[in-house]
Design an enzyme around this catalytic site. Structure first.
Site, PDB file in Angstrom:
ATOM      1  N   LYS A 194      66.607  61.557  64.330  1.00  0.00           N
ATOM      2  CA  LYS A 194      65.367  60.878  64.740  1.00  0.00           C
ATOM      3  C   LYS A 194      65.197  59.612  63.920  1.00  0.00           C
ATOM      4  O   LYS A 194      64.744  59.622  62.773  1.00  0.00           O
ATOM      5  CB  LYS A 194      64.129  61.753  64.554  1.00  0.00           C
ATOM      6  CG  LYS A 194      62.946  61.123  65.312  1.00  0.00           C
ATOM      7  CD  LYS A 194      61.605  61.488  64.762  1.00  0.00           C
ATOM      8  CE  LYS A 194      61.121  60.634  63.637  1.00  0.00           C
ATOM      9  NZ  LYS A 194      60.956  59.193  63.903  1.00  0.00           N
ATOM     10  N   CYS A 305      64.252  51.316  49.164  1.00  0.00           N
ATOM     11  CA  CYS A 305      63.588  52.306  48.323  1.00  0.00           C
ATOM     12  C   CYS A 305      63.876  52.148  46.837  1.00  0.00           C
ATOM     13  O   CYS A 305      63.033  52.420  46.005  1.00  0.00           O
ATOM     14  CB  CYS A 305      63.993  53.701  48.760  1.00  0.00           C
ATOM     15  SG  CYS A 305      65.774  53.897  48.789  1.00  0.00           S
ATOM     16  N   GLU A 406      54.011  52.405  45.891  1.00  0.00           N
ATOM     17  CA  GLU A 406      55.151  51.759  46.530  1.00  0.00           C
ATOM     18  C   GLU A 406      54.645  50.788  47.598  1.00  0.00           C
ATOM     19  O   GLU A 406      53.907  51.184  48.496  1.00  0.00           O
ATOM     20  CB  GLU A 406      56.044  52.814  47.181  1.00  0.00           C
ATOM     21  CG  GLU A 406      57.275  52.196  47.786  1.00  0.00           C
ATOM     22  CD  GLU A 406      58.175  53.223  48.441  1.00  0.00           C
ATOM     23  OE1 GLU A 406      57.666  54.114  49.144  1.00  0.00           O
ATOM     24  OE2 GLU A 406      59.395  53.132  48.251  1.00  0.00           O
TER      25      GLU A 406
HETATM   26  P1  NDP Z   1      57.890  57.353  56.730  1.00  0.00           P
HETATM   27  O1  NDP Z   1      57.826  58.446  55.757  1.00  0.00           O
HETATM   28  O2  NDP Z   1      56.647  56.851  57.337  1.00  0.00           O
HETATM   29  O3  NDP Z   1      58.847  57.730  57.935  1.00  0.00           O
HETATM   30  C1  NDP Z   1      60.174  58.199  57.797  1.00  0.00           C
HETATM   31  C2  NDP Z   1      60.583  58.861  59.094  1.00  0.00           C
HETATM   32  O4  NDP Z   1      59.821  60.060  59.298  1.00  0.00           O
HETATM   33  C3  NDP Z   1      60.318  58.006  60.325  1.00  0.00           C
HETATM   34  O5  NDP Z   1      61.336  58.261  61.269  1.00  0.00           O
HETATM   35  C4  NDP Z   1      58.954  58.506  60.760  1.00  0.00           C
HETATM   36  O6  NDP Z   1      58.604  58.171  62.068  1.00  0.00           O
HETATM   37  C5  NDP Z   1      59.131  60.001  60.543  1.00  0.00           C
HETATM   38  N1  NDP Z   1      57.910  60.769  60.439  1.00  0.00           N
HETATM   39  C6  NDP Z   1      56.616  60.334  60.330  1.00  0.00           C
HETATM   40  N2  NDP Z   1      55.777  61.383  60.241  1.00  0.00           N
HETATM   41  C7  NDP Z   1      56.531  62.503  60.300  1.00  0.00           C
HETATM   42  C8  NDP Z   1      56.241  63.907  60.249  1.00  0.00           C
HETATM   43  N3  NDP Z   1      54.989  64.352  60.115  1.00  0.00           N
HETATM   44  N4  NDP Z   1      57.260  64.776  60.315  1.00  0.00           N
HETATM   45  C9  NDP Z   1      58.538  64.341  60.410  1.00  0.00           C
HETATM   46  N5  NDP Z   1      58.880  63.026  60.484  1.00  0.00           N
HETATM   47  C10 NDP Z   1      57.896  62.121  60.419  1.00  0.00           C
HETATM   48  O7  NDP Z   1      58.673  56.192  55.990  1.00  0.00           O
HETATM   49  P2  NDP Z   1      58.933  54.754  56.520  1.00  0.00           P
HETATM   50  O8  NDP Z   1      59.623  54.798  57.838  1.00  0.00           O
HETATM   51  O9  NDP Z   1      57.675  53.979  56.396  1.00  0.00           O
HETATM   52  O10 NDP Z   1      60.026  54.257  55.460  1.00  0.00           O
HETATM   53  C11 NDP Z   1      59.683  53.783  54.235  1.00  0.00           C
HETATM   54  C12 NDP Z   1      59.774  54.885  53.202  1.00  0.00           C
HETATM   55  O11 NDP Z   1      61.088  55.419  53.145  1.00  0.00           O
HETATM   56  C13 NDP Z   1      59.503  54.341  51.826  1.00  0.00           C
HETATM   57  O12 NDP Z   1      58.659  55.200  51.131  1.00  0.00           O
HETATM   58  C14 NDP Z   1      60.877  54.328  51.174  1.00  0.00           C
HETATM   59  O13 NDP Z   1      60.884  54.375  49.792  1.00  0.00           O
HETATM   60  C15 NDP Z   1      61.518  55.513  51.798  1.00  0.00           C
HETATM   61  N6  NDP Z   1      62.967  55.420  51.666  1.00  0.00           N
HETATM   62  C16 NDP Z   1      63.609  56.220  50.757  1.00  0.00           C
HETATM   63  C17 NDP Z   1      64.961  56.093  50.533  1.00  0.00           C
HETATM   64  C18 NDP Z   1      65.676  56.964  49.560  1.00  0.00           C
HETATM   65  O14 NDP Z   1      66.897  57.098  49.670  1.00  0.00           O
HETATM   66  N7  NDP Z   1      65.009  57.597  48.593  1.00  0.00           N
HETATM   67  C19 NDP Z   1      65.761  55.114  51.263  1.00  0.00           C
HETATM   68  C20 NDP Z   1      64.987  54.344  52.195  1.00  0.00           C
HETATM   69  C21 NDP Z   1      63.640  54.495  52.386  1.00  0.00           C
HETATM   70  P3  NDP Z   1      57.657  56.864  62.202  1.00  0.00           P
HETATM   71  O15 NDP Z   1      58.489  55.702  61.766  1.00  0.00           O
HETATM   72  O16 NDP Z   1      57.260  56.743  63.603  1.00  0.00           O
HETATM   73  O17 NDP Z   1      56.465  57.079  61.337  1.00  0.00           O
END
Ligand code: NDP
Length: 505
Positions: A194, A305, A406
């Site tokens: 997803k 991240c 963040e």
């Molecule tokens: P989110 O946590 O908002 O979303 C991540 C994914 O989860 C998206 O596909 C999102 O869909 C989906 N999602 C949202 N709500 C749910 C739920 N309740 N259950 C399951 N899946 C869900 O993060 P972002 O997309 O905003 O990405 C940024 C974040 O990712 C930052 O905090 C960043 O630090 C982190 N990150 C961490 C990394 C690491 O390796 N530690 C690497 C890269 C990023 P939707 O987009 O529609 O909300």
């Protein structure tokens, strides 16, 4: 640019016409046309134009995808393939990514807004190579023989887990997914991916490419499209045996809840970060330190991240370092991410830009000094897109929001320190623990401080080194488990203990 037009024609010919999102069981999922579906608008962040609309995968589509992944795992040919064929399949996926390098890079730049150089030179080549890396591991994963009491032989097997849900964010849409897909397939699992709705196109295109090249049996590789509700439906689905999630810390909690409220599927989490980068007074070759710190912080428009978003600099170097960073920030050219002259593309979507601007406002209100940027870039055509100037705050203290939270954008918080102890305390003073960096010429200090930094990855004298052979992942609220290297494979297998009575009575 031909790559951009290839990507746009694929969007027009395939995605727009089918008005569909999911790729399930080897085909574009056909919704019941009488049923209305929520349509997700995919918007070009550089121009604000709608690229296409995707049908959100509702619970029934997610259930279908999970069932397809389960059927492919339990009764399809995939798990019976010899290891050499599985390895060959991974190598072929890498080769197909390279064959479609331009088109996939163009989709990434169109939807995410990262520069062409970032998509073309970083994201796509790395996405291909991770398949080669994990293809090599397939026949090198062993169980163990356990030293149990006489009369028994006890050994462990490392088995595939089953259907894995791979949920990824929008900042490295293809790459972060491939970091999960490659080890998951290497260990014989099936997957439901997803991506984030704004950046699903490269993954949908990859699904189609793999299908057209007949690399995997139907149902092994499935993609669903949608936001939180789609992710939630996946994490709650009982056919799914494991979730590997990359995203924000709060969403990570929701993923855990999904597991707890359903079949207690295993979960790995790669979450947010607020990583410190310490420059000690004795750092060698200061200009290179400044150049690297700037590049590490502002690449991919701050949407990374592990980016070192908190600069902790010794008082003796503070003014010199800040002046040089400000100069670089001011020279940064924001604009069309496909143009060679562009250094920084737009933020990925409007809401995210607004969120970043909100943090900038909070930083100013809390008394930090904004010494560079601090606003949208609306010059010329940029007014239509979601551009934020590289922003630098000085005088940032630990109580401030811009120190603790963040932002995930081009906003650097600079704090000053006098003693080593103070630098360590500041570095560790957030709920995150993804990465940390330090620059010093003193090897003893480098070792001493590295051990005390509460972060999953510590970079000494070169922030942001990565290699497939080295574990990636954070401590504290930055995550559970590791990706990359052998450590990722651990999480895509389960260990079974088998007892043999040598002399049964
Ligand atoms: P989110 O946590 O908002 O979303 C991540 C994914 O989860 C998206 O596909 C999102 O869909 C989906 N999602 C949202 N709500 C749910 C739920 N309740 N259950 C399951 N899946 C869900 O993060 P972002 O997309 O905003 O990405 C940024 C974040 O990712 C930052 O905090 C960043 O630090 C982190 N990150 C961490 C990394 C690491 O390796 N530690 C690497 C890269 C990023 P939707 O987009 O529609 O909300």
């Amino acid at each position: 640019m031909p790559a951009r037009s290839d990507a746009l024609s694929w969007i027009t010919a395939t995605v727009k016409n089918k008005k569909n999102g999911a790729f399930v069981g080897g085909e574009w999922h056909r919704d019941d046309p009488s049923k209305s579906a929520h349509l997700i608008k995919v918007i070009n962040p550089a121009t604000g134009e709608i690229l296409c609309e995707l049908r959100e995968s509702d619970k029934s589509v997610v259930d279908h995808a999970a069932a397809a992944a389960l059927a492919a795992f339990t009764s399809g040919p995939w798990t019976k393939w010899p290891r050499s064929e599985r390895a060959a399949a991974l190598i072929k996926i890498g080769a197909e990514i390279r064959k479609h390098h331009h088109e996939l890079a163009a989709l990434e730049t169109l939807c995410n807004g990262k520069t062409w150089a970032e998509s073309f030179h970083d994201d796509i080549p790395e996405s291909a190579s991770v398949f080669d890396y994990y293809a090599g591991w397939i026949d090198k994963i062993y169980g163990e023989t356990c030293p149990v009491e006489q009369g028994f032989v006890n050994f462990t097997l490392r088995e595939s887990v089953g259907p894995c849900a791979l949920i990824v964010p929008w900042n490295f849409p293809l790459l972060l997914a491939c970091w999960k897909i490659a080890p998951a397939l290497a260990m014989g699992n099936t997957v439901v991916i997803k991506p984030s709705p704004q950046t699903s196109l490269s993954m949908l295109r990859l699904a189609e490419i793999i299908h057209d090249a007949k690399i995997l049996p139907a149902g092994v590789f499935n993609v669903v499209v949608g936001g939180g509700p789609t992710g939630e439906a996946l994490t709650h689905n009982d056919a799914i045996a494991k979730v590997s999630f990359t995203g924000g810390t709060d969403t990570g909690r929701a993923v855990l809840k999904g597991s707890a409220d359903s079949n207690l599927k295993s979960v790995t989490l790669e979450l947010g970060g607020k990583s410190p980068n310490i420059i000690f007074g004795d750092a060698k070759n200061l200009q290179a330190v400044i150049d690297r710190s700037f590049q590490a912080m502002f690449s991919h428009k701050g949407e990374k991240c592990s980016e070192p978003t908190r600069l902790i600099v010794h008082r003796s170097l503070h003014d010199k370092v800040v002046t040089a960073l400000v100069e670089k920030a001011e020279k940064t050219r924001c604009g069309d991410p496909f143009a060679d002259t562009t250094d920084q593309g737009p933020q990925c979507f409007e809401g995210h830009m607004e969120r970043i601007l909100g943090y900038i406002k909070a930083g100013k209100a809390e008394g930090a000094k904004c010494v560079a940027g601090g606003n949208r870039d609306t010059a010329g055509d940029n007014a239509k897109g979601y551009f934020v100037r590289p922003t630098i705050f000085t005088g940032v203290t630990r109580e401030m929001k811009i120190f603790q939270e963040e932002i995930f954008g081009p906003v650097l918080a600079v704090s000053v320190f006098d003693t080593e102890e103070e630098a360590i305390e500041l570095a560790n003073a957030t709920r995150y623990g993804l990465a940390a960096g330090l620059y010093t010429a003193d090897a003893d200090r480098a070792m001493r401080v590295s051990r005390r930094l509460d972060a999953g990855m510590v970079f000494v004298n070169r922030y942001g080194c990565y290699d497939f052979s080295s574990p990636f992942g954070g401590f504290k609220q930055s995550g559970w488990g590791k990706e990359m290297a052998i450590h990722s494979l651990e999480s895509y297998t389960r260990r079974k203990s088998i007892w043999f009575a040598v002399a049964p009575n």
